[in-house]
Design a protein around this motif. Sequence first.
Motif, short mmCIF file in Angstrom:
data_model
loop_
_atom_site.label_atom_id
_atom_site.label_comp_id
_atom_site.label_asym_id
_atom_site.label_seq_id
_atom_site.Cartn_x
_atom_site.Cartn_y
_atom_site.Cartn_z
N ALA A 71 0.94 -0.90 0.03
CA ALA A 71 0.08 0.09 0.04
C ALA A 71 0.85 1.27 -0.09
CB ALA A 71 -0.95 -0.05 1.22
N GLY B 160 5.24 8.15 2.32
CA GLY B 160 5.91 7.03 3.06
C GLY B 160 7.36 6.77 2.46
N SER C 293 7.37 2.85 0.79
CA SER C 293 6.46 2.47 -0.24
C SER C 293 6.30 3.40 -1.40
CB SER C 293 4.84 2.68 0.36
OG SER C 293 4.84 3.90 0.96
N ILE D 177 1.61 -8.93 12.27
CA ILE D 177 1.03 -7.45 12.54
C ILE D 177 1.81 -6.61 11.87
CG2 ILE D 177 0.26 -5.88 14.43
CD1 ILE D 177 -1.31 -8.28 14.99
P1 FAD Z 1 6.95 5.70 6.52
O1 FAD Z 1 8.02 6.70 6.01
O2 FAD Z 1 7.42 4.87 7.57
O3 FAD Z 1 5.61 6.57 7.08
C1 FAD Z 1 4.80 5.97 7.52
C2 FAD Z 1 4.25 7.00 8.80
O4 FAD Z 1 3.60 7.95 8.32
C3 FAD Z 1 3.32 6.23 10.07
O5 FAD Z 1 4.25 5.47 11.12
C4 FAD Z 1 2.86 7.55 10.45
O6 FAD Z 1 3.57 7.89 11.47
C5 FAD Z 1 2.69 8.32 9.35
N1 FAD Z 1 1.35 8.20 8.79
C6 FAD Z 1 0.92 7.35 7.84
N2 FAD Z 1 -0.24 7.47 7.35
C7 FAD Z 1 -0.79 8.60 8.18
C8 FAD Z 1 -2.07 9.44 8.26
N3 FAD Z 1 -2.88 9.05 7.48
N4 FAD Z 1 -1.80 10.41 9.02
C9 FAD Z 1 -0.98 10.73 10.13
N5 FAD Z 1 0.44 10.12 9.74
C10 FAD Z 1 0.26 9.04 9.03
N6 FAD Z 1 2.84 -3.05 4.27
C11 FAD Z 1 2.32 -3.32 3.28
O7 FAD Z 1 1.87 -2.46 2.53
N7 FAD Z 1 2.27 -4.68 2.41
C12 FAD Z 1 2.79 -5.60 3.49
O8 FAD Z 1 2.61 -6.72 3.14
C13 FAD Z 1 3.34 -5.38 4.84
N8 FAD Z 1 3.98 -6.18 5.73
C14 FAD Z 1 4.42 -5.77 6.61
C15 FAD Z 1 4.86 -6.78 7.72
C16 FAD Z 1 5.32 -6.32 9.07
C17 FAD Z 1 5.77 -7.78 9.89
C18 FAD Z 1 5.31 -5.18 9.09
C19 FAD Z 1 6.06 -4.75 10.57
C20 FAD Z 1 4.84 -4.27 8.34
C21 FAD Z 1 4.24 -4.48 7.13
N9 FAD Z 1 3.63 -3.66 6.22
C22 FAD Z 1 3.28 -4.00 5.20
C23 FAD Z 1 3.95 -2.05 6.64
C24 FAD Z 1 5.29 -1.47 6.09
O9 FAD Z 1 6.55 -2.18 6.76
C25 FAD Z 1 5.53 -0.15 6.10
O10 FAD Z 1 5.55 0.34 7.46
C26 FAD Z 1 4.70 0.78 5.38
O11 FAD Z 1 4.88 0.41 4.09
C27 FAD Z 1 5.07 2.34 5.52
O12 FAD Z 1 6.27 2.35 5.07
P2 FAD Z 1 6.79 3.95 4.40
O13 FAD Z 1 7.99 3.90 4.51
O14 FAD Z 1 6.24 3.85 3.02
O15 FAD Z 1 6.06 5.04 5.51
#
Ligand code: FAD
Length: 406
Positions: free
Chosen positions: A224, A240, A243, A403
């Motif tokens: 996602a 993010g 992603s 999770i």
């Molecule tokens: P980041 O840069 O890490 O930003 C995310 C942060 O943005 C959040 O922690 C929050 O603080 C903030 N945020 C996000 N949305 C909002 C909002 N609406 N309002 C305010 N703040 C917000 N993800 C998948 O898509 N597919 C999977 O299969 C999957 N499997 C996973 C398995 C495990 C064991 C774990 C721990 C996580 C999994 N995830 C999965 C989640 C994935 O690891 C990431 O956390 C996710 O993709 C976001 O990472 P990012 O670097 O894109 O975002």
Amino acid sequence: SWKKSKFRMTYTAEAPALTEGQDVHLSKMLESQNLQSQKSNRSTIFVRLNTNNHDSLSYHPGDHLGIFPGNHEDLVTALIDKLEDAPPFSCGVGGLEDVRKGFISPGCVISNWTNETRIPPCTIYQAFQYFLDITTPPSPVLLQQFAALATNEDQKRRLEVLSKEYEEWKWYNNSTLVEVLEEFPSIQMPSTLLLTQLPLLQPRYYSISSSPDLHPGEIHLTVAVVSYRAKDGKGPIHHGVCSSWLNRIQKGEMVPCFVRGAPSFHLPKDNHTPCLLVGPGTGIAPFRSFWQQRLYDLEHKVVPHDPSLRCVFKRTWQTKGKHPPPESTKYVQNVLREQLSETVYQCLKLERGHIYVCGDVTMAGDVLKTVQQIIKQHGHMTLEEAGLFISKLRDENRYHEDIFGV
Ligand code: FAD
């Protein structure tokens, strides 16, 4: 702690390969495809990586892939533009260390420059793109250090206040480092402060969405793409890191990654054991690997046909959204209660089956409560007895959870 006089940058002739010394491997991006309809304002991508059959990237369905992403190029450039002394060359960072050498004369202190080993020597651009976390809001300690470097008295005072009323500010603004530097332009930011004090960029984990038997040499993911507006939807757009990086990179580019086993989320050895798979949205990710594996086993190991994987997937409302869910929204736990309660009881109690739940922590908690209610109702038990039954399921490794986060 950081002091300007205690750190320096030194020129290094050549930056090493970025993955050198790390237990990560480079997988080539083969394909990335948006799974959402064109009308949707969200993106969920299907990612296909080539592992080149590297031994350390072998996995079982249910395992996770850790990915080291890169920060967005525009964010890195904007940050470098705000530094007072960004070096144009490949550099290493050195710290001044006090070494007490009592044998020279008691109490005598000699200072030595030592290499900082947190990140390898590289260009400052590479450091911000691949090694340092530049998007998480700066910590209270960093805000205090920024306050000391602000030349405008009002900005200095406000930064000190922020470092004390931190949680509220962080929760509402979720400001990136660049946004803080834009809001407080009088901060004279030296490179060594950020290079030595910013947290390291952490890998993100994804549930592997493919079977290694059905797709040898490949790893598939279902991701996602995270993007949201801070300040209750009125602030700047935030993407993010990982992603959106996966969504941005092109076919043929390399993804630094490693496999992390999840033995408590593997399929049961006996192919006939019935399994309930529960996951909303991208919670479907590991289940694709499960049914691909069952398909492969069915086709290659002459396992008689058995509809033993039952799936519950539904779109759910974002828990962080301000508005109530539309009337038509169904939660997975509602589907379990309203449509599948007998199936759940039969699978878990009568057939000694397994349940797999994948998604965020709130959903997993709601599913747990629902399953407890179902067991109570159909098994004519008290709530406590149903709870003990679920604890037993966990002990027998028949209640599995994957999770994703809060
Ligand atoms: P980041 O840069 O890490 O930003 C995310 C942060 O943005 C959040 O922690 C929050 O603080 C903030 N945020 C996000 N949305 C909002 C909002 N609406 N309002 C305010 N703040 C917000 N993800 C998948 O898509 N597919 C999977 O299969 C999957 N499997 C996973 C398995 C495990 C064991 C774990 C721990 C996580 C999994 N995830 C999965 C989640 C994935 O690891 C990431 O956390 C996710 O993709 C976001 O990472 P990012 O670097 O894109 O975002």
